[in-house]
Design a protein around this motif. Sequence first.
Motif, PDB file in Angstrom:
ATOM      1  N   GLY A   1       0.774  -1.240   0.000  1.00 45.48           N
ATOM      2  CA  GLY A   1       0.000   0.000   0.000  1.00 45.48           C
ATOM      3  C   GLY A   1       0.806   1.291   0.000  1.00 45.48           C
ATOM      4  N   ILE A   2       2.106   1.216  -0.315  1.00 48.14           N
ATOM      5  CA  ILE A   2       2.937   2.417  -0.238  1.00 48.14           C
ATOM      6  C   ILE A   2       2.399   3.520  -1.164  1.00 48.14           C
ATOM      7  N   ALA A   3       2.018   3.132  -2.381  1.00 51.69           N
ATOM      8  CA  ALA A   3       1.541   4.143  -3.333  1.00 51.69           C
ATOM      9  C   ALA A   3       0.310   4.853  -2.790  1.00 51.69           C
ATOM     10  N   GLU A   4      -0.591   4.082  -2.183  1.00 58.77           N
ATOM     11  CA  GLU A   4      -1.814   4.685  -1.670  1.00 58.77           C
ATOM     12  C   GLU A   4      -1.508   5.649  -0.517  1.00 58.77           C
ATOM     13  N   PHE A   5      -0.616   5.226   0.385  1.00 59.92           N
ATOM     14  CA  PHE A   5      -0.238   6.132   1.473  1.00 59.92           C
ATOM     15  C   PHE A   5       0.327   7.430   0.905  1.00 59.92           C
TER      16      PHE A   5
END
Lengths: 492, 588
Positions: A267-271
């Motif tokens: 989920g790095i991109a979403e964060f």
Amino acid sequence: MWKQILSKLPKKSSSKNHSSSSSSTSKSSDNGASKSGNSQTQNAPPVKPSADSGFKEGNLKGNGNGFTPYEALPGFKDVPNAEKQNLFVRKLSLCCVVFDFSDPTKNVKEKDIKRQTLLELVDYVASPNGKFSETVIQEVVRMVSVNIFRTLNPQPRENKVIDALDLEEEEPSMDPTWPHLQLVYEILLRLIASPETDTKLAKKYIDQSFVSRLLDLFDSEDPRERDCLKTVLHRIYGKFMVHRPFIRKSINNIFYRFVFETEKHNGIAEFLEILGSIINGFALPLKDEHKVFLVRALVPLHKPKSLQMYHQQLSYCITQFVEKDCKLADTVIRGLLKSWPVTNSSKEVMFLNELEEVLEATQPPEFQRCMVPLFRQVARCLNSLHFQVAERALFLWNNDHIENLIMQNRKVILPIIFPALERNTQKHWNQAVHSLTLNVQKIFNDIDAELFKDCLAKFREDESKEAEIGAKREATWKRLEEIGNQKQKSSL
Amino acid sequence: MAMVDEPLYPIAVLIDELKNDDIQLRLNSIRRLSTIARALGEERTRKELIPFLSENSDDDDEVLLAMAEELGVFIPFVGGIEFAHVLLPPLESLCTVEETCVREKAVESLCKIGSQMKENDLVESFVPLVKRLAGGEWFAARVSACGIFHVAYQGCTDVLKTELRATYSQLCKDDMPMVRRAAASNLGKFATTVESTFLIAEIMTMFDDLTKDDQDSVRLLAVEGCAALGKLLEPQDCVARILPVIVNFSQDKSWRVRYMVANQLYELCEAVGPDCTRTDLVPAYVRLLRDNEAEVRIAAAGKVTKFCRLLNPELAIQHILPCVKELSSDSSQHVRSALASVIMGMAPILGKDSTIEHLLPIFLSLLKDEFPDVRLNIISKLDQVNQVIGIDLLSQSLLPAIVELAEDRHWRVRLAIIEYVPLLASQLGIGFFDDKLGALCMQWLQDKVYSIREAAANNLKRLAEEFGPEWAMQHLVPQVLDMVNNPHYLHRMMVLRAISLMAPVMGSEITCSKFLPVVVEASKDRVPNIKFNVAKLLQSLIPIVDQSVVDKTIRQCLVDLSEDPDVDVRYFANQALNSIDGSTAAQS
């Protein structure tokens, strides 16, 4: 014929004791939900049977007799207004039963009833009915918690399966529960976004533990779920001021773990996307806390192998910072240089893209502070055998602002990159790189022919001395070694 | 030679080299730090070199990593143990850098140095360093600190010891999960140095805190500590303090934690002793074997044999075997595969009768599993069963399984089964082999995939070793030599490869009478690759055969090849000729 009759039998016999069933399941849930804080009240049926029970079926089978009544409740329009809230709560508890989706043939009918009920709930939450009461909020959060907070399935094992060789193209794994999950997220989102929700009341249930478990879910492999989570978390951040520092701190910790320990998180991109808009809203001058975040969390995020998965969002966050406070430019650039890829060409191209965006917002004083190490790296990129890297580096000269910065400081920069340019014109294999290099050389030559000539002379001189310098270095080390040996002998 | 007269300043050389743009040169000079130190002498190393390094921690991580490593073995260059403390400052600053590898290396070096330091030096310089790092503002320092407490603790005073314990307990409650994880993973090491009175009173409290952490990543590491701590405690304390934690963990809501327990349970059993294993841990283990999560079952299944070894056969049959039966038809092939890789080991534990009654059906069903991994794992451990019940009971199902694997469409599977052929041959005996497997071994020599052909050639060598030259002469050599007329040059090449591997085993006589004529014939092949492989092969035969044969046959053949139109053929022929001359020269 027989099947039809059989399928009707249990339903008839059990329709009376429906209300008792949800409370009877609740007792078994104690160890599963003991740690979950107050948002998931004791009443909840188990999300997933806890580790010890071992059965893998849906909860419906948990009660022993093989079938528990599960029936649709009347629609909202069929009851008087006064009854509606009560019905709403009943529908919510109906949706607290979680079904096993790994077997699509199981509980087909009940799954559909739940889906219909969830749809009704979505509508109900969306239509204005006056302020949501505390009970309603509590019950919604409970239902949401029961449904979404589950242990994420581990990723399938790496290609030990021989037949999986054909599946090399990694498809994102889709959660089979999605038809229900999606609606549950929708209800949560509407509750949070609704103007009828009193934040003060809601924060008793949407508390830190709730937020923290929501953050855990970002590791989900299903991109659809992560997308919902992103919107939900963003809304929570916007609406619940109390949770802001906690959310930022928790995301930081997830980043640290990702960068320094595991390099695994979905989920790095979403964060980063959420952070991008948060950073956008930072007031000036920037707080130290935020600058620390830039240096210690965002910049190191360039290191992991999987940068490609979130580079676009990361790059946006970084440029936001530099555009807000141009004094940060040289810190950022030095950070990039520190984690500059050595062998990964596609990553290198991403770095060069980001570099251009940062330089775009860089002012001369900061530029001067980092230009020496920066152009040493650029020189290496110019000579890259991967033509996309070399080409991308040469494109920096197409940007007027950057070209200006370079030309103003050409006395420092040209001597650093001259050997690289010259080597390209002499022997780079790629035609495009070759001609672009000639072009850059021409720019320098046109502006400052004198300097260009000096650099050329220096280059030729250095080239002729190369072997000599190498030999001298060897000789020096050899002498050092001899001196060391002598000292040792004399001290003995 | 004018350079020799120039005065040489070792530090200046280093500074100059470290300024170089080329990272390789900077790395090289760090790798030669000891040279500089020796040229400087001990005193100037202490006063000039080390301070310079302390300030130079802004280089690339790769250079810093090298520096951290070099400093760990630098004590001799600064004047021995009593000056070891001068090495601490540069390592301290390396402990605080961002990159994990560098920090870990610096911690490792600090431990190396600290464990050699004298007691008062420890108190004076090492302990303060630990405290500084533990109080560091950035998590990197605090994480590093966790790794060196055990070194500091051993040699210091009671007052300081109390202080160190308090600091460590602080780290266990740190705000950042990164630090708590480091504290959790180092707790076992620290505990070994702590006196037993404080073990229960303080260390166990820290441990309890960590086991209740809300991050599963921290609990995970606490599980690992269980076994280490358990071994330090008295058995009754272990039962009272560790056992409940383990039982709790085996029902943790995070599958990762349960997975860890499944992996560690065997060691934990040793710590708590056989009685508790029976009463408390068997149920926990059974739960893990039936866990919802396949990953947990995989870990648990892989330990079945080790676990059963701790129990008596009755308990194993009563509690574990039913689970094993379930697992053998588990829906995840990885679970079955993990089970298959260990289950043969249960045979000696259960004894002959129980094995035949309970295990054999499982073996047989796993041998027919749809996934090749599962079948391979069973076959690879065949010897363990053979000792208990003999192989006859299995052999009927074995052969179809082997044949199917031998023809599997994935070459890695074929490769794996080839590697087991010598084992199978030794277990099954010559008779069985001749009937069934011989043909397969030849078939592999002509496989489409090079690795398989290569493995097949190697397999022939191992079979020749196993059954002796005479048998090989009868069953392997004629078939191999037949292939020399194969129209495909790659297959002809395999003959040469097989010869080169088998010749040392078969000995001089067979080599001269059977192999050499074929090789000489092959030297006239029309494909250059065959010819230069002949040259290479002839070179390898030189030590095996008599000098007279070398002079008579091999040399002539090589001389012919050395006049070949192809450059590579000439090259290898000449190389072989040179080695003949070399060996004759050495003899005379």
